[in-house]
Design a protein around this motif. Structure first.
Motif, mmCIF file in Angstrom:
data_model
loop_
_atom_site.group_PDB
_atom_site.id
_atom_site.type_symbol
_atom_site.label_atom_id
_atom_site.label_comp_id
_atom_site.label_asym_id
_atom_site.label_seq_id
_atom_site.Cartn_x
_atom_site.Cartn_y
_atom_site.Cartn_z
ATOM 1 N N ALA A 42 0.833 -1.214 0.000
ATOM 2 C CA ALA A 42 0.000 0.000 0.000
ATOM 3 C C ALA A 42 0.860 1.253 0.000
ATOM 4 N N PHE A 43 1.933 1.234 0.771
ATOM 5 C CA PHE A 43 2.842 2.386 0.771
ATOM 6 C C PHE A 43 3.442 2.580 -0.637
ATOM 7 N N SER A 44 3.865 1.480 -1.252
ATOM 8 C CA SER A 44 4.445 1.574 -2.597
ATOM 9 C C SER A 44 3.434 2.130 -3.593
ATOM 10 N N GLU A 45 2.176 1.737 -3.422
ATOM 11 C CA GLU A 45 1.133 2.271 -4.314
ATOM 12 C C GLU A 45 1.022 3.786 -4.155
ATOM 13 N N GLN A 104 8.783 1.472 -8.663
ATOM 14 C CA GLN A 104 8.354 2.879 -8.725
ATOM 15 C C GLN A 104 9.458 3.825 -8.265
ATOM 16 N N HIS A 105 10.258 3.391 -7.308
ATOM 17 C CA HIS A 105 11.272 4.278 -6.752
ATOM 18 C C HIS A 105 12.409 4.554 -7.734
ATOM 19 N N HIS A 106 12.537 3.747 -8.766
ATOM 20 C CA HIS A 106 13.612 3.951 -9.739
ATOM 21 C C HIS A 106 13.156 4.748 -10.951
ATOM 22 N N LEU A 107 11.904 5.205 -10.950
ATOM 23 C CA LEU A 107 11.385 5.869 -12.154
ATOM 24 C C LEU A 107 12.079 7.189 -12.465
ATOM 25 N N PHE A 159 7.839 -18.898 -7.540
ATOM 26 C CA PHE A 159 8.374 -17.691 -8.177
ATOM 27 C C PHE A 159 9.804 -17.461 -7.686
ATOM 28 N N LEU A 160 10.739 -17.467 -8.615
ATOM 29 C CA LEU A 160 12.128 -17.156 -8.288
ATOM 30 C C LEU A 160 12.327 -15.683 -8.574
ATOM 31 N N ASN A 161 12.517 -14.919 -7.521
ATOM 32 C CA ASN A 161 12.470 -13.461 -7.618
ATOM 33 C C ASN A 161 13.862 -12.843 -7.655
ATOM 34 N N GLY A 162 13.994 -11.811 -8.483
ATOM 35 C CA GLY A 162 15.285 -11.149 -8.613
ATOM 36 C C GLY A 162 15.299 -9.716 -8.104
ATOM 37 N N HIS A 163 14.205 -9.262 -7.480
ATOM 38 C CA HIS A 163 14.123 -7.856 -7.056
ATOM 39 C C HIS A 163 13.480 -7.767 -5.674
ATOM 40 N N GLY A 164 14.283 -7.350 -4.714
ATOM 41 C CA GLY A 164 13.772 -7.257 -3.340
ATOM 42 C C GLY A 164 12.522 -6.409 -3.236
ATOM 43 N N GLY A 165 12.459 -5.349 -4.024
ATOM 44 C CA GLY A 165 11.308 -4.455 -3.989
ATOM 45 C C GLY A 165 10.016 -5.090 -4.459
ATOM 46 N N ASN A 166 10.122 -6.237 -5.099
ATOM 47 C CA ASN A 166 8.914 -6.972 -5.521
ATOM 48 C C ASN A 166 8.282 -7.758 -4.392
ATOM 49 N N HIS A 167 9.050 -8.057 -3.357
ATOM 50 C CA HIS A 167 8.677 -9.153 -2.468
ATOM 51 C C HIS A 167 7.335 -8.939 -1.777
ATOM 52 N N SER A 168 7.153 -7.780 -1.175
ATOM 53 C CA SER A 168 5.895 -7.546 -0.456
ATOM 54 C C SER A 168 4.696 -7.620 -1.390
ATOM 55 N N THR A 169 4.848 -7.043 -2.553
ATOM 56 C CA THR A 169 3.709 -7.035 -3.480
ATOM 57 C C THR A 169 3.397 -8.436 -3.980
ATOM 58 N N ILE A 170 4.420 -9.242 -4.204
ATOM 59 C CA ILE A 170 4.164 -10.630 -4.608
ATOM 60 C C ILE A 170 3.413 -11.366 -3.496
ATOM 61 N N GLU A 171 3.834 -11.159 -2.275
ATOM 62 C CA GLU A 171 3.129 -11.802 -1.151
ATOM 63 C C GLU A 171 1.675 -11.315 -1.081
ATOM 64 N N ALA A 172 1.481 -10.028 -1.276
ATOM 65 C CA ALA A 172 0.111 -9.498 -1.262
ATOM 66 C C ALA A 172 -0.709 -10.104 -2.397
ATOM 67 N N ALA A 173 -0.070 -10.310 -3.548
ATOM 68 C CA ALA A 173 -0.779 -10.921 -4.678
ATOM 69 C C ALA A 173 -1.197 -12.355 -4.353
ATOM 70 N N THR A 229 26.117 5.357 -0.584
ATOM 71 C CA THR A 229 25.401 5.503 0.690
ATOM 72 C C THR A 229 24.146 4.641 0.717
ATOM 73 N N SER A 230 23.606 4.501 1.929
ATOM 74 C CA SER A 230 22.359 3.747 2.116
ATOM 75 C C SER A 230 21.316 4.654 2.740
ATOM 76 N N GLY A 231 20.081 4.175 2.822
ATOM 77 C CA GLY A 231 19.012 4.971 3.413
ATOM 78 C C GLY A 231 17.656 4.419 3.033
ATOM 79 N N PRO A 232 16.626 5.211 3.280
ATOM 80 C CA PRO A 232 15.272 4.718 3.038
ATOM 81 C C PRO A 232 14.896 4.737 1.557
ATOM 82 N N ILE A 233 13.838 3.998 1.235
ATOM 83 C CA ILE A 233 13.301 3.953 -0.132
ATOM 84 C C ILE A 233 11.907 4.547 -0.115
ATOM 85 N N ARG A 234 11.699 5.605 -0.854
ATOM 86 C CA ARG A 234 10.383 6.245 -0.932
ATOM 87 C C ARG A 234 10.043 6.512 -2.396
ATOM 88 N N GLU A 235 9.474 7.668 -2.710
ATOM 89 C CA GLU A 235 9.094 7.917 -4.094
ATOM 90 C C GLU A 235 10.318 8.224 -4.947
#
Lengths: 252, 252, 252, 252, 252, 252
Positions: D120-123, E69-72, E106-120, E193-199
């Protein structure tokens, strides 16, 4: 037979004779300097209503708002988004299917509707396909100008200046049906330019008075009457053939 | 003035005089043994079309399919799901708003539509509210029988047996407008039962011939004409008042 | 009996006694200079929780966020869009229906929720109607102030200045239940103005402190206690009548 | 400070001090033979409400229904579909963002919610990313048992039999807060089995009384109080750090 | 065995041997100054394709666009919104389930996919849970770097500078598979550097060249080959164990 | 230039030269007894990849799952519903548009995709049209067999038995590109029957081995090579013309 001027018991009676229904579908959108905003839903409505006078076919109310996003730059255009249009077509079809109609024939008056109507049918079929079950009804869409014999008549009537939007053929049909609403206007050039169809802002910039490739001044009520007669004859034949098509071959 | 019998230039001309439009909205659903399937969209269409003959108000094409899920057990009913209905109303309103209409008045012919139409308006307003911006247009819905003076006339015409579905008043209006489509039937009891409205299976089990609390045989074309006259007068007054309402007070 | 303070086995036991559940539903929105943001969900929660102390009725957790788009111009309001609200109500009802509840009674605390709740019920019924099957449960919504006897008490308590938003009656109920959260403020005029409800920007411009037609300073905890007592009595009677209503008459 | 026990003016005042808000979020779902159906939304609500007693942090109403589809085989569970849950979280966040909150902290009580909340946050972020604009607020979710210091306390309190659903830690918290609602039951085996989580039918077949890997009988109100104290301390620190985090580095 | 290089009859033959299928899933998104935009879908595709050379496992076409979305903010990134991603995953799974596949890996290659795949997956299960029926298939997602033995190899290969985006391990794998597409670039600092992921706007401002915590220059094709070998071995074992897992215990 | 084998900086460099991108799009669906399940996405991928070897055009990753609901009765078919397909196409286009691509060219390999792709484009344009703003990019879809010169070559290569599904031309292209995956099978009749396309159950009953009107045994790798050569030449010309098309004429 007009569905909306019938009682539910008359419809259930009709279903004992036939499982086929005709839905006039169109759009409410600008049609150049002399065309009526309702042209695209009036044409299939006029043809279907004429057809049911001479054959036992059932006509649904007219689906009068379609996919006309590109015309939204001109006053009076009302459009559904394709996604909304698909949902609405879906609910119409599911309603008709629930009553036992198995052949749903859409007589279309707007070329811009065609792809979305096809996508809507696929969405309905997909619902069944993912569930591994029969859909229970078959859908067909036909643009009225593609009915057998109509386009050749159009070519004879309008050897040049027919174009693809605000055409003299569609305007002629509304002139024949609504002689009180014949409009005239000065416009130039006589034959409008052609080009791609994209968003509304682009469309209005390309096609200043709304026409695409057409000279609508060629329309006359008489030509409209000839077009309706040709379309009615072809429509009846095509609907009867669809009605006669055997049921799906699936086993159970 | 009928939008669909106008050109886009005539509509842009009208917008110079007024920013208000009337949309007849109804439903295509069973109306008992003698009522037409189109009753609920025909009534507001009839009233609106009469009104524009004597006042400079603009009438949109009729939104003829509404929320009639409970009638799907009777042949010929066509319904949108509420969610589809809301999306379609939304697209109609956004289209009209894009042309500069600021007062969108829906004349409704089906009580079952009312909540969903209100929800659709809220969805449109919410779009603006979440964005913190003005919506640009205001929406209003009025059931034709709630127009000033109509319900009191109904009570005088039908002191008993009016009921709430397949009522003699709505059938009278269609009889007045379409005398060629007056139906008769034997039904019993004379006044149908009443009760709750739920899903279609439940509805058909409760209300065998589709009526709710009504005796539609009381309808006559003459009474229909009286109702139309009363409704037209009230509609014109209400639409003009809506048109005259000052713009929203928000700062700018 | 509070569902959320029960185990699943206690609920399955309750289902052996009754198939009816009460869901308090409201909104979290501005309530003028002295009303709590939670007023509209607290009121039905307070009434329902009181009711279950003296009758064997089951209360669900409170549905605390509703359709309050018009209040988004005031800090602290949280709203769902109508479309989201309908989906969420749908999932609540489907969840409860899956356990065997057949009578779902929503005690509503926010007038602005009403149309959307009705639309949500229609969406649930439509799902069954398109499939030609029974829904399995019946839904009912009641605004707490429309419970028998409540509005007449309100009229006696507040002969003037009740209004329609941030009313002294709802504020009195929260004062009775949460005496630690009684607020006071200077506001003028004593009785706020009334008018239409549209988008949030329009609303805040029309109703500067958030009240509509009300003088919330008339509220007292004592009046709140009287209102709760009246509402509890009527709620129990109405829920028991709903519970006793015979099952749908459909054949199979 | 509890948002729902505040007026809108108090919230606008709070926004002058801080732009951060805490939303307790959970689920209403079966919690084994002795756990309350409300356990997962009560725990974060309890912790958050305690926290605001000793620090100036603002607590929203509790988001009490989450993603519990796998528990629908047990009476009393109420679940949103993930897609509905995401839309509702989206509307909550957009509402809060509209008021100027820039840090939205969700204190979560249900592990099964976590992925969907992140989605939801990503959306919400995606909405901004596709538009190439800042989102305006940042979202964070924390399971209460992952607050600093909590899990180590849990391990000391429950060296075996903690498990992953209907755990003694969460039940202890509700026992501490609601001593009137402490339940007891005979169950076997003492420590439940573990395994995968799939659809509700599968879940009920695998986990007959609803527990996963836990022995909830180890819970005591005293342990619950210790857990709340640890969680409160960590929550305040984490929320204050989030509040203090500098704004996004984007240029304009 | 590659599904897309098979005929439908070969697939129906495979279903006689196994009901398990592996879907490589990733994302097409910026991977820093030297990483390929396709890195995240190429890695699982490479590993899966290698695995099917030495074991009888079936590999679906690659799901190559995910939640990025964060890489757009970086040219070439293509992302689905989470809601779209969930619908698409749903249709893939329903398609495979319709053919009789019961284990979808599903063999996943992108950490950012994980939550959404689980939600799906939860959305798919919820569909069954609300209907009270078995889903018919089980879903599992595994990030390739979490396959047994891979992360420990990564730690040995890249004791520092691995980071979390545009990592040397994923880039090494693409270098091994596509030696013609090895890129070099000057970048600083050596470890990002590292940090949070947002828009997306926030992301580009924080991470100027797209890396997070990584030094991708540590990648070599040789290390990539070692990683593929380790991953293949673990994948085969895990897929075979999933395939061997007994069917759901539900009664009927 | 292949987008997925490029870095984001290389793409931003390409955008300095051209704003046009080619997206191969197809379907993964049964292709008769000898056709590969991937045929419809492999063909445009093969042609596009060849084209970028001899011209400076940019190729996106392949959109490999399309609208194949009617083939779901055959093992290995993976389909999106039209509504999902449209959302996914929308997100691809919005992603590319965000980077500054203004000409999005879809090279399509599946006739059944065509209407839905057009509907997806209209949905994207409608978004702009309702907002009264330019879309910012133009979309075009071309079936590879409709590229100039291709269909005439097909007619020469396969004067009979080409048909419309599992055609020898598409199979020839995959044979040329993947000679290791050439399949053979006995099938009868030599040329399959033709007919309508509806739901999957109907389709499988009508077309027992999946072919429609075709004799795929006529395919050879050599013919495939000729087809690719013809298509590549026409594709490059068409893409360059699209790239050279002047920007939209709208004023600002």
């Amino acid at each position: 037979m007009l569905l909306h001027k019938s009682t539910w018991q008359e419809i259930e009676g009709y279903l004992g004779r036939s499982r086929t229904i005709v839905v006039p579908i169109g759009s409410n959108e600008q049609h150049g300097p002399t065309g009526l905003l309702g042209t695209d839903w009036m044409c299939p409505e006029i043809i279907a209503n004429e057809a049911q006078k001479s054959a036992d076919i059932l006509i649904a109310p007219t689906f009068n708002i379609g996919m006309a996003q590109h015309h939204l730059g001109f006053g009076g255009t009302i459009s559904l988004r394709p996604s909304t249009f698909m949902l609405a077509i879906g609910d119409w079809c599911r309603s008709l299917g629930a009553h036992g109609f198995t052949k749903l024939y859409f007589l279309n008056g707007h070329g811009g509707n065609h792809s979305t109507i096809e996508a809507a049918f696929s969405e309905l079929y997909a619902e069944a396909s993912f569930a591994g079950r029969p859909r229970g009804f078959s859908c067909k869409v036909r643009n009225w100008w593609e009915l057998r014999g109509v386009m050749s008549l159009v070519s004879r009537q309008f050897p040049s200046g027919h174009g693809s939007h605000a055409t003299p053929s569609e305007i002629a049909i509304t002139q024949w049906a609504y002689p009180d609403a014949i409009k005239s206007a000065n416009y130039a050039p006589r034959i409008a330019t052609s080009g791609p169809i994209r968003e509304a802002t682009d469309f209005r910039a390309r096609y200043a008075d709304g026409r695409m490739g057409s000279d609508p001044g060629l329309a006359t009520p008489e030509k409209g009457g000839e077009l309706v007669a040709a379309a009615v004859q072809a429509l009846i034949a095509e609907v009867q053939a669809f009605d006669a098509e055997p049921a799906s071959p699936y086993p159970g």
